[in-house]
Design an enzyme around this catalytic site. Structure first.
Site, PDB file in Angstrom:
ATOM      1  CG  ASP A  64      32.389   8.963  -5.933  1.00 43.88           C
ATOM      2  OD1 ASP A  64      32.968   8.158  -6.590  1.00 43.88           O
ATOM      3  OD2 ASP A  64      32.970   9.064  -4.725  1.00 43.88           O
ATOM      4  CD  GLN A 117      40.475  10.295  -9.591  1.00 44.10           C
ATOM      5  OE1 GLN A 117      40.891  11.195 -10.258  1.00 44.10           O
ATOM      6  NE2 GLN A 117      40.454   9.500  -9.057  1.00 44.10           N
TER       7      GLN A 117
HETATM    8  P1  IMP Z   1      44.445   8.212  -4.148  1.00 42.82           P
HETATM    9  O1  IMP Z   1      43.372   8.819  -5.110  1.00 42.82           O
HETATM   10  O2  IMP Z   1      43.804   6.502  -3.454  1.00 42.82           O
HETATM   11  O3  IMP Z   1      45.373   8.354  -3.253  1.00 42.82           O
HETATM   12  O4  IMP Z   1      42.714   8.998  -2.729  1.00 42.82           O
HETATM   13  C1  IMP Z   1      43.068  10.038  -2.200  1.00 42.82           C
HETATM   14  C2  IMP Z   1      41.253  10.425  -2.002  1.00 42.82           C
HETATM   15  O5  IMP Z   1      40.404  11.038  -2.922  1.00 42.82           O
HETATM   16  C3  IMP Z   1      40.585   9.688  -0.755  1.00 42.82           C
HETATM   17  O6  IMP Z   1      39.950  10.255   0.565  1.00 42.82           O
HETATM   18  C4  IMP Z   1      40.038   8.209  -1.754  1.00 42.82           C
HETATM   19  O7  IMP Z   1      38.928   8.087  -1.549  1.00 42.82           O
HETATM   20  C5  IMP Z   1      39.470   9.654  -3.048  1.00 42.82           C
HETATM   21  N1  IMP Z   1      39.499   9.006  -4.602  1.00 42.82           N
HETATM   22  C6  IMP Z   1      40.208   8.884  -4.900  1.00 42.82           C
HETATM   23  N2  IMP Z   1      39.617   8.687  -6.073  1.00 42.82           N
HETATM   24  C7  IMP Z   1      38.174   8.226  -6.175  1.00 42.82           C
HETATM   25  C8  IMP Z   1      37.518   9.144  -6.683  1.00 42.82           C
HETATM   26  O8  IMP Z   1      37.497   8.395  -7.842  1.00 42.82           O
HETATM   27  N3  IMP Z   1      35.972   9.372  -6.298  1.00 42.82           N
HETATM   28  C9  IMP Z   1      35.708   9.705  -5.639  1.00 42.82           C
HETATM   29  N4  IMP Z   1      36.985   9.166  -4.342  1.00 42.82           N
HETATM   30  C10 IMP Z   1      38.144   9.815  -5.048  1.00 42.82           C
END
Ligand code: IMP
Length: 427
Positions: free
Chosen positions: A13, A223
């Site tokens: 973000d 990410q």
């Molecule tokens: P996942 O990628 O959905 O498995 O989430 C794993 C972690 O990464 C969690 O803490 C999410 O909030 C964080 N996360 C995943 N994608 C993003 C993004 O695009 N921005 C910020 N945090 C992310």
């Protein structure tokens, strides 16, 4: 510059969407190499405001070739919805291509992501529940289904039959959930395949040829480095490589092709989801940052945790990525504070450390060591040249450059394309 990677330097973000949208004006190709629809790249441009989950943020420039690389896990339903929404708002997508090697997010991945999170109880990771972790698990376990497989329906049925049998055992016996119907999943995914057929290509060939021609190629990270599967705050991370190194296997690109690596950093820190965040603020300052910057997750709507700039995490990020320049975003958010804090080290058990630790149990005991600097307390959103910034903002930027260890190329002082200070040409 030919190939320029744009990488999140913090916990995601950071504003990569705006930076890519802006730099795409001069690019021939924009290629996404990692993550999936967990990403939510916010773009505000003459077409309106968008949250891009899968489509590269270069799509608003009709001549730019946009690639969803093999390193992305692709939820075809989400992608088709995103395409429809773009079309309905006048955005063309004829130049979008999807790698035939990109793994698909399947309905069982979405179910398992939620069921696994619930089973973790108080230790939940706070995932976006978009099926990302389970899809990457299948990729590594060699149970994944790739976009190209949708184009051969007979073979797809055979593969799906084999995989779904195993997934249904897990769904029913481990989680007591209902099994998925082979027929339904098959029919849905065949339909998605037909609609996506025109986009599916061997995109690694396109990327390599573009790099060879000397085209201007942007590698769009998703990410952030601190969510990287190896170097992030494991296990509170995403399931793939979010650092620049991930762009090579994620696109089929040789590392020697990358000319510049831009680290996108917010002027402060945010994190969404669980896991340690040493500079998090639980007071009205954190609240003020969240409200001023509208820090709510673009994918899940969750409030983001806010805090001061974490120089220790950013130093690690810089080391892992070898940034050649910084894109500093949301500097305008800090222009109401009489003083700002930068975390330059952590205090733990009476000792000072300046390296970001690998153990999260250790990290959770770390207390930030603050350096306090003067804030400008004057609106900077109209600044278009570095010298338009008040002296306090300039010295804050200079201090961040010292900490991160490379020069600032771009400063963003608002969400719109024009609310930008270009310090050096990037592409
Ligand atoms: P996942 O990628 O959905 O498995 O989430 C794993 C972690 O990464 C969690 O803490 C999410 O909030 C964080 N996360 C995943 N994608 C993003 C993004 O695009 N921005 C910020 N945090 C992310």
């Amino acid at each position: 510059m030919s190939v320029v990677a744009v990488i999140g330097g913090q916990w995601g973000d950071e504003g990569k969407g705006k930076i890519i949208d802006l730099l795409s004006e001069r690019a021939n190709m924009v290629a996404r190499f990692s993550g999936g629809s967990n990403a939510g790249h916010t773009v505000l441009n003459p077409y309106g405001e968008f949250r891009m989950h899968l489509v590269p943020s270069g799509i608003f420039h009709p001549e730019v070739v946009c690639i969803i690389g093999n390193g992305v896990v692709l939820d075809p339903k989400t992608l088709l919805e995103e395409l429809e929404s773009l079309h309905s708002r006048g955005v063309e997508t004829k130049n979008l291509y999807i790698s035939d090697r990109a793994h698909l997010v399947m309905p069982y991945h979405l179910l398992l992501d939620s069921l696994e999170e619930e089973a973790r109880g108080g230790g939940a990771l706070g995932t976006t529940r978009k099926g990302i972790g389970p899809a990457f698990v299948d990729k590594v376990q060699r149970l994944g289904i790739r976009a190209g497989e949708l184009l051969d329906k007979e073979n797809f049925l055979e593969r799906l039959h084999f995989v779904l049998e195993q997934k249904n055992l897990i769904l029913t016996r481990v989680y007591g959930a209902k099994p998925l119907s082979l027929e339904e999943v098959y029919q849905d995914y065949c339909q998605y395949g037909e609609r996506l057929r025109p986009f599916i290509r061997e995109t690694e060939v396109m990327v390599e040829e573009a790099a060879q021609r000397g085209d201007r190629v942007l590698l769009e990270g998703s990410q952030g480095t601190m969510l990287d599967i190896d170097f992030g705050t494991y296990p509170y991370v995403t399931s793939c490589s979010a650092i620049v190194g991930g762009s090579c296997p994620g696109l089929g690109l040789s590392p020697i092709r990358i000319d510049r690596i831009i680290g996108v950093f917010k002027a402060y820190t945010t994190r969404v989801g669980a896991g340690p965040m040493p500079t998090e603020l639980f007071d009205e300052t954190g609240e003020l940052i969240r409200e001023r910057a509208h820090e709510y997750g673009a994918t899940t709507g969750r409030p983001r945790r806010c805090g001061w700039f974490d120089g220790v995490a950013c130093r690690l990020s810089s080391q892992l990525n070898g940034f050649t320049g910084i894109a500093l975003t949301r500097l305008d958010i800090l222009d109401v504070f009489p003083s700002l804090k930068i975390c330059t080290g952590y205090k733990v058990d009476g000792e000072t450390i300046t390296r970001f630790p690998s153990s999260i149990a250790f990290l959770e005991r770390c207390q930030p060591l603050w350096e306090e600097v003067e804030g400008g307390e004057c609106d900077i959103s109209g600044a278009r040249q570095f010298d338009d910034l008040p002296p306090q903002a300039r010295s804050y930027v200079r201090r961040l450059e010292e900490i991160i260890g490379c020069p600032v190329d771009l400063i963003s002082v608002g969400p719109r394309r024009e609310e930008t200070i270009m310090v050096r040409e990037i592409i």
